[in-house]
Design a protein around this motif. Sequence first.
Motif, PDB file in Angstrom:
ATOM      1  N   SER A   1       0.739  -1.016  -0.119  1.00 20.51           N
ATOM      2  CA  SER A   1      -0.161  -0.470   0.084  1.00 20.51           C
ATOM      3  C   SER A   1       1.028   1.254  -0.034  1.00 20.51           C
ATOM      4  CB  SER A   1      -1.242   0.170   1.305  1.00 20.51           C
ATOM      5  OG  SER A   1      -0.166   0.304   2.796  1.00 20.51           O
ATOM      6  N   GLY A   2       0.107   2.448  -0.733  1.00 19.44           N
ATOM      7  CA  GLY A   2       0.988   4.083   0.012  1.00 19.44           C
ATOM      8  C   GLY A   2       2.374   3.466  -1.036  1.00 19.44           C
ATOM      9  N   MET A   3       3.272   4.597  -0.483  1.00 18.18           N
ATOM     10  CA  MET A   3       4.518   4.885  -1.139  1.00 18.18           C
ATOM     11  C   MET A   3       4.819   3.492  -1.961  1.00 18.18           C
ATOM     12  SD  MET A   3       4.284   8.407  -0.840  1.00 18.18           S
ATOM     13  CE  MET A   3       5.886   9.111  -1.999  1.00 18.18           C
ATOM     14  N   ARG A   4       5.136   2.926  -1.315  1.00 15.38           N
ATOM     15  CA  ARG A   4       5.457   1.130  -1.611  1.00 15.38           C
ATOM     16  C   ARG A   4       4.869   0.740  -3.043  1.00 15.38           C
ATOM     17  NH1 ARG A   4       8.533  -2.810   1.561  1.00 15.38           N
ATOM     18  NH2 ARG A   4       9.683  -1.423   2.935  1.00 15.38           N
ATOM     19  N   ALA A   5       3.557   1.028  -3.072  1.00 15.64           N
ATOM     20  CA  ALA A   5       2.441   0.725  -4.502  1.00 15.64           C
ATOM     21  C   ALA A   5       2.982   2.014  -5.067  1.00 15.64           C
ATOM     22  CB  ALA A   5       0.738   0.483  -3.858  1.00 15.64           C
ATOM     23  N   CYS A   6       4.043   2.788  -5.445  1.00 16.60           N
ATOM     24  CA  CYS A   6       4.106   3.740  -5.973  1.00 16.60           C
ATOM     25  C   CYS A   6       2.433   4.365  -6.882  1.00 16.60           C
ATOM     26  CB  CYS A   6       3.701   3.004  -7.501  1.00 16.60           C
ATOM     27  SG  CYS A   6       4.984   3.790  -8.562  1.00 16.60           S
TER      28      CYS A   6
ATOM     29  N   LEU B   1      -1.766  11.689   0.043  1.00 13.22           N
ATOM     30  CA  LEU B   1      -2.754  11.392   0.700  1.00 13.22           C
ATOM     31  C   LEU B   1      -3.989  11.130  -0.254  1.00 13.22           C
ATOM     32  CD1 LEU B   1      -3.756  13.267   3.825  1.00 13.22           C
ATOM     33  CD2 LEU B   1      -5.454  13.446   2.425  1.00 13.22           C
ATOM     34  N   PRO B   2      -4.187  12.050  -1.021  1.00  6.92           N
ATOM     35  CA  PRO B   2      -5.643  11.393  -2.345  1.00  6.92           C
ATOM     36  C   PRO B   2      -5.623   9.953  -2.542  1.00  6.92           C
ATOM     37  CG  PRO B   2      -4.879  13.690  -2.480  1.00  6.92           C
ATOM     38  CD  PRO B   2      -3.995  12.922  -1.927  1.00  6.92           C
ATOM     39  N   ASP B   3      -4.422   9.400  -3.184  1.00  9.66           N
ATOM     40  CA  ASP B   3      -4.390   7.529  -3.120  1.00  9.66           C
ATOM     41  C   ASP B   3      -4.420   7.054  -2.471  1.00  9.66           C
ATOM     42  OD1 ASP B   3      -3.563   8.417  -6.002  1.00  9.66           O
ATOM     43  OD2 ASP B   3      -1.824   8.184  -5.572  1.00  9.66           O
ATOM     44  N   ALA B   4      -3.764   7.869  -0.531  1.00  9.98           N
ATOM     45  CA  ALA B   4      -4.344   6.657  -0.105  1.00  9.98           C
ATOM     46  C   ALA B   4      -5.599   6.017   0.701  1.00  9.98           C
ATOM     47  CB  ALA B   4      -3.323   7.343   1.409  1.00  9.98           C
ATOM     48  N   VAL B   5      -5.965   7.004   0.577  1.00  9.87           N
ATOM     49  CA  VAL B   5      -7.860   7.429   0.977  1.00  9.87           C
ATOM     50  C   VAL B   5      -8.749   6.635  -0.051  1.00  9.87           C
ATOM     51  CG1 VAL B   5      -9.990   8.565   1.304  1.00  9.87           C
ATOM     52  CG2 VAL B   5      -8.073   9.757   2.150  1.00  9.87           C
TER      53      VAL B   5
ATOM     54  N   ILE C   1      -5.745  -6.566  -6.599  1.00 17.81           N
ATOM     55  CA  ILE C   1      -6.279  -5.155  -6.312  1.00 17.81           C
ATOM     56  C   ILE C   1      -5.280  -3.953  -6.503  1.00 17.81           C
ATOM     57  CG2 ILE C   1      -7.964  -3.753  -4.829  1.00 17.81           C
ATOM     58  CD1 ILE C   1      -9.187  -6.165  -4.387  1.00 17.81           C
ATOM     59  N   VAL C   2      -4.286  -4.259  -5.401  1.00 16.74           N
ATOM     60  CA  VAL C   2      -3.414  -2.976  -5.322  1.00 16.74           C
ATOM     61  C   VAL C   2      -2.600  -2.611  -7.281  1.00 16.74           C
ATOM     62  CG1 VAL C   2      -2.025  -2.476  -3.901  1.00 16.74           C
ATOM     63  CG2 VAL C   2      -3.683  -3.205  -3.011  1.00 16.74           C
ATOM     64  N   ARG C   3      -2.051  -4.106  -7.467  1.00 18.32           N
ATOM     65  CA  ARG C   3      -0.936  -4.074  -8.518  1.00 18.32           C
ATOM     66  C   ARG C   3      -1.803  -3.339  -9.968  1.00 18.32           C
ATOM     67  NH1 ARG C   3       3.158  -7.908  -8.944  1.00 18.32           N
ATOM     68  NH2 ARG C   3       3.753  -8.470  -7.308  1.00 18.32           N
ATOM     69  N   ARG C   4      -3.183  -3.491  -9.407  1.00 13.98           N
ATOM     70  CA  ARG C   4      -4.165  -3.536 -10.847  1.00 13.98           C
ATOM     71  C   ARG C   4      -4.389  -1.758 -10.922  1.00 13.98           C
ATOM     72  NH1 ARG C   4      -8.297  -7.197 -11.447  1.00 13.98           N
ATOM     73  NH2 ARG C   4      -7.345  -9.265 -11.749  1.00 13.98           N
ATOM     74  N   HIS C   5      -5.160  -1.640  -9.298  1.00 12.16           N
ATOM     75  CA  HIS C   5      -5.528  -0.078  -9.641  1.00 12.16           C
ATOM     76  C   HIS C   5      -3.676   0.792  -9.696  1.00 12.16           C
ATOM     77  CE1 HIS C   5      -6.628   3.503  -7.474  1.00 12.16           C
ATOM     78  NE2 HIS C   5      -5.712   3.318  -6.796  1.00 12.16           N
ATOM     79  N   SER C   6      -2.927   0.024  -8.556  1.00 10.40           N
ATOM     80  CA  SER C   6      -1.504   0.813  -8.906  1.00 10.40           C
ATOM     81  C   SER C   6      -1.408   1.488 -10.705  1.00 10.40           C
ATOM     82  CB  SER C   6      -0.278   0.546  -8.261  1.00 10.40           C
ATOM     83  OG  SER C   6       1.062   0.780  -8.531  1.00 10.40           O
ATOM     84  N   THR C   7      -0.759   0.204 -11.857  1.00 12.21           N
ATOM     85  CA  THR C   7      -0.324  -0.442 -13.132  1.00 12.21           C
ATOM     86  C   THR C   7      -1.667   1.275 -13.596  1.00 12.21           C
ATOM     87  OG1 THR C   7       0.016  -2.017 -12.588  1.00 12.21           O
ATOM     88  CG2 THR C   7      -0.095  -1.513 -14.617  1.00 12.21           C
TER      89      THR C   7
ATOM     90  N   TRP D   1      -0.415   4.582 -12.778  1.00 16.67           N
ATOM     91  CA  TRP D   1       0.782   5.444 -13.111  1.00 16.67           C
ATOM     92  C   TRP D   1       0.573   5.105 -15.024  1.00 16.67           C
ATOM     93  CZ3 TRP D   1       6.073   6.233 -12.041  1.00 16.67           C
ATOM     94  CH2 TRP D   1       6.056   5.860 -12.751  1.00 16.67           C
ATOM     95  N   GLN D   2       0.248   4.461 -15.634  1.00 17.11           N
ATOM     96  CA  GLN D   2      -0.599   4.796 -17.072  1.00 17.11           C
ATOM     97  C   GLN D   2      -1.365   5.777 -17.981  1.00 17.11           C
ATOM     98  OE1 GLN D   2      -2.278   0.928 -17.280  1.00 17.11           O
ATOM     99  NE2 GLN D   2      -0.348  -0.052 -17.733  1.00 17.11           N
ATOM    100  N   GLN D   3      -2.566   5.947 -16.628  1.00 19.88           N
ATOM    101  CA  GLN D   3      -3.483   7.692 -17.131  1.00 19.88           C
ATOM    102  C   GLN D   3      -2.639   8.657 -16.173  1.00 19.88           C
ATOM    103  OE1 GLN D   3      -6.701   6.330 -13.759  1.00 19.88           O
ATOM    104  NE2 GLN D   3      -7.769   5.587 -15.760  1.00 19.88           N
ATOM    105  N   ARG D   4      -1.670   8.667 -15.667  1.00 20.89           N
ATOM    106  CA  ARG D   4      -0.466   9.724 -15.338  1.00 20.89           C
ATOM    107  C   ARG D   4       0.630  10.039 -16.329  1.00 20.89           C
ATOM    108  NH1 ARG D   4      -1.042   8.653  -8.492  1.00 20.89           N
ATOM    109  NH2 ARG D   4      -4.232   8.866  -8.311  1.00 20.89           N
TER     110      ARG D   4
END
Length: 417
Positions: free
Chosen positions: A281-286, A296-300, A320-326, A329-332
């Motif tokens: 989670s968090g920074m560890r999940a990019c 903070l917004p991503d953490a919430v 769930i976390v990997r998919r969300h993080s990926t 990243w792509q959208q940004r």
Amino acid sequence: MTREQTEIQNRTGVAPMRPGSGIYDVLLVGAGLANSMIALALLRARPDLLIALVDREAQIGGNHTWSFHSSDVSAAGLELLRPMLEAQWPSQEVRFPRLKRVLDTGYNSMTSSRLHATIMQSTGIDVFLSAGVSRVESDSIELESGSRLSGRCVIDGRGATKTNALALGYQKFVGLELELHEPHGMSRPVIMDATVSQHDGYRFVYTLPFSPTRVLVEDTYYSDGSQLNSELLAERALQYANSKGWRIAKTVRQEQGVLPIALAGDIQAFWAEGEQQAARSGMRACLFHPTTGYSLPDAVALAQRIAAADTFETRRIDQIVRRHSTKCWQQRSFFRLLNRMLFLAAQGEQRRDILERFYSLPAPLIERFYAARITAGDKARILLGRPPLPIPRAIRQLSESQAMETAHRREQGRSHG
Ligand SMILES: Cc1cc2nc3c(=O)[nH]c(=O)nc-3n(C[C@H](O)[C@H](O)[C@H](O)COP(=O)(O)OP(=O)(O)OC[C@H]3O[C@@H](n4cnc5c(N)ncnc54)[C@H](O)[C@@H]3O)c2cc1C
């Protein structure tokens, strides 16, 4: 103390806040921002789950003030954050050499001390503090004391790790919370005062007025290097306060940070790095805003996503976390392109000029930018007009893979001398 509590205390050396079953449904490693938000979201959505939060420090959340724009989080997210809010302001301000602007976008700050108090007061979470974790597996963790805790779902939120998969710039700062002899006279946060002298990239001062005589002053830089001279920055924060004519009664607290600004990277390589048994989670999940390093917004958002999961089992939450993080990243990618212009193409004071121009854009666009929800129209608006850099040339020169190489070369240059 019940028999179960005594058993846990004997096993771990730490007294739990309430009786545990021995196997937690969700075992949260690191009681920082991301995992604390997950604990609180789960407590609301799934009070039936047995949750544990474990940290090596004696205080949940460390020593932090976390701030966000009201438009960064959903209404439900704001409700989750409400008990931890230290201050809320209806507007904010920026100052540049040619532009002074008040934005009617709300700004909010929460503190780690309120986060600590909120979690300690809630009865549904077993909290283990001063409990360093030495090993994290998919179904258990080992504490430095040698004890183990078991969990069906283990989430590792121990903060950012070193990575070769991302090319980074840095936002670094030292903040002093000051108690003044007389009122400072500020009615709203000044989130960027860039009228100050420029050093080490782009420099600005960030000021939050917590009470009529209490103010947080952060001397802040958008820099190529991650080295932080905390004494020098603290001195500059004090000089700034003096330049406002504020008489300082005492420094209540000091905080500092070196936050990642994403220039380029490979998200698949990020997730493939290192041995990883637990979900993250968090920074560890990019999960951070590419241009501010704020999380903070991503953490919430992640906490709400996890709390809505169908199954609480490490593999499922990891997926769930990997998919969300990926996806994030792509959208940004557009943010990383802008960061490359800011960090790799802009020379000298051009960084400040870019920010000054950005702040002349419509307020709703600025809000969407910070919320990482910009539209195709916003992107065109940011690039068109008369920007301080020859944009098409900058874009051609700064593809993501070229930027990775450039940033790594710069990094090697720094470490060799
Ligand atoms: C001073 C500062 C101010 C910031 N301000 C903002 C802001 O205003 N807005 C914003 O959105 N972002 C801000 N950020 C950026 C980002 O949101 C924070 O860094 C945020 O705390 C990251 O959340 P996290 O949960 O990933 O990690 P952290 O909050 O850093 O949590 C990691 C936790 O893991 C624990 N831990 C580490 N190793 C172990 C171990 N071996 N065993 C047990 N526990 C361990 C740590 O003690 C810590 O509590 C700030 C960062 C800093 C440093």
